[in-house]
Design an enzyme around this catalytic site. Structure first.
Site, PDB file in Angstrom:
ATOM      1  CD  GLU A 194      -2.495   1.058   2.559  1.00  0.00           C
ATOM      2  OE1 GLU A 194      -3.280   0.040   2.906  1.00  0.00           O
ATOM      3  OE2 GLU A 194      -3.009   2.360   3.049  1.00  0.00           O
ATOM      4  CD  GLU A 230      -3.594   7.478   5.143  1.00  0.00           C
ATOM      5  OE1 GLU A 230      -2.519   7.196   5.073  1.00  0.00           O
ATOM      6  OE2 GLU A 230      -4.336   6.842   5.586  1.00  0.00           O
TER       7      GLU A 230
END
Ligand SMILES: *[C@@H]1O[C@H](CO)[C@@H](O)[C@H](O)[C@H]1NC(C)=O
Length: 338
Positions: free
Chosen positions: A160, A165
């Site tokens: 990932e 974010e």
């Protein structure tokens, strides 16, 4: 797989995209004159990148899928399927400007009820490339947890890569990797401008913090990002590692707008993960994901104090908290080095 019509549509969108097929222009002297940044201490060699996929406007509903199952990160959201998202106005594609992917901002909810939102995944999977995402705005506000990321199969073994974010009213973006066994970040090997948050990239036994950097720039996330009409996040994933760059709107290198990106001219990355103490085989067959979840594993524990004093659940119930909970996406492009 990615259709010519999407490229054609993108050519009609913007004069900036008129170079889509003009790969040969990258090395003209005029271009070189604009290389006014100090060379990076790594990636000194120039790579020639060719546009592989340009996602803009309708391609986000044609070439990406809407995920409508329960949020794997336990957010208080209800991810809508494609038709429902379009009907609710939460996915609005636009071939002449930014496309929006938003959180419902008009419905009062009961305690614990999920708020309607959108999570889209590219149908195509990648095993490397240069990923350039140009956002005009990103979701922000108490209880929000937006992300733009890449994810491989059988998490965390396919890897990932979290490119954008953060949570709540944060102003500094976080860049994170999550992997299967045997991957650590050696941040001493390369120069980067970000601040290392953690070096263990492995997700196991419920420890899922990952190896990560924070961006020192208050324009890199949230309100500061939005006030500047956003900017560009560029991620190079090649045989030597993964490096991320952030450019606020007015600092976007000309070669990015010209579709002749040359990362060797961009200076030091903000976050860099060399394939040394973490090998390349931790990342494979990755799809791109763009989503906004609420509360859940990260944001849920990050309210109740400071700028977001209420419980996360209380924020979710009140639609007026979601006036700024929208992605405005100019384009997401993928280039390959050849
Ligand atoms: C609600 O969201 C829509 C779609 O993003 C946006 O156009 C509108 O301005 C928002 N309204 C309010 C009151 O927040």
């Amino acid at each position: 797989m990615h259709s010519f019509s999407v490229l054609l549509a993108s050519l009609l969108v913007s004069p900036l995209l008129a170079n889509a097929f003009g790969h040969g222009n990258a090395l003209t002297p005029a271009h070189k004159r604009h290389r006014n940044r100090a060379p990076s201490t790594y990636q000194k060699k120039r790579a020639s990148y060719t546009l592989e996929d340009m996602y803009t406007g309708d391609s986000f509903v044609n070439d990406w899928s809407f995920f409508s199952e329960a949020d794997p990160t336990h957010g208080t959201v209800n991810y809508l399927a494609k038709d429902a998202a379009i009907q609710a106005g939460l996915a609005v594609t636009n071939n002449d400007g930014p496309s929006t992917f938003s959180v419902d901002n008009s419905t009062w909810l009961g305690s614990g009820q999920g708020r309607n939102s959108v999570r889209i995944t590219s149908n195509k999977q990648y095993n490397g490339g240069l990923f350039i995402a140009d956002f005009e705005k990103m979701p922000t506000g108490c209880s929000t947890w937006p992300a733009f990321w890449l994810v491989g199969p059988s998490w965390p073994n396919g890897g990932e890569i979290d490119i954008v974010e953060g949570v709540n009213v944060n102003t500094k973006n976080q860049y994170t990797l999550h992997t299967g066994d045997g991957c650590t970040l050696d941040a001493t090997l390369r120069v980067s401008t970000g601040n290392v948050l953690g070096s263990n990239c492995v997700s196991s036994n419920g420890d899922n913090s990952g190896c990560a950097y924070t961006d020192p720039s208050e324009n890199s996330y949230g309100a500061g990002f939005n006030d500047n009409h956003g900017g560009v996040y560029a991620t190079v994933w090649d045989s030597e590692g993964i490096s991320m760059y952030f450019f606020s709107r007015c600092d976007i290198p000309e070669d990015i707008d010209n579709e002749t990106p040359d990362p060797s001219s961009w200076g030091s990355p903000v976050a860099t993960f060399p394939f040394t103490s973490c090998t390349a085989d931790h990342f494979s067959d990755m799809s791109m994901v763009l989503d906004t979840t609420l509360c859940g594993d990260w944001a849920g524990g990050a309210t109740g104090s400071g700028d977001c004093p209420k419980s996360c659940n209380e924020y979710v119930m009140d639609p007026t908290n979601f006036a700024t909970a929208a992605w405005e996406v100019n384009y997401i492009a993928v280039y390959q080095n050849n």
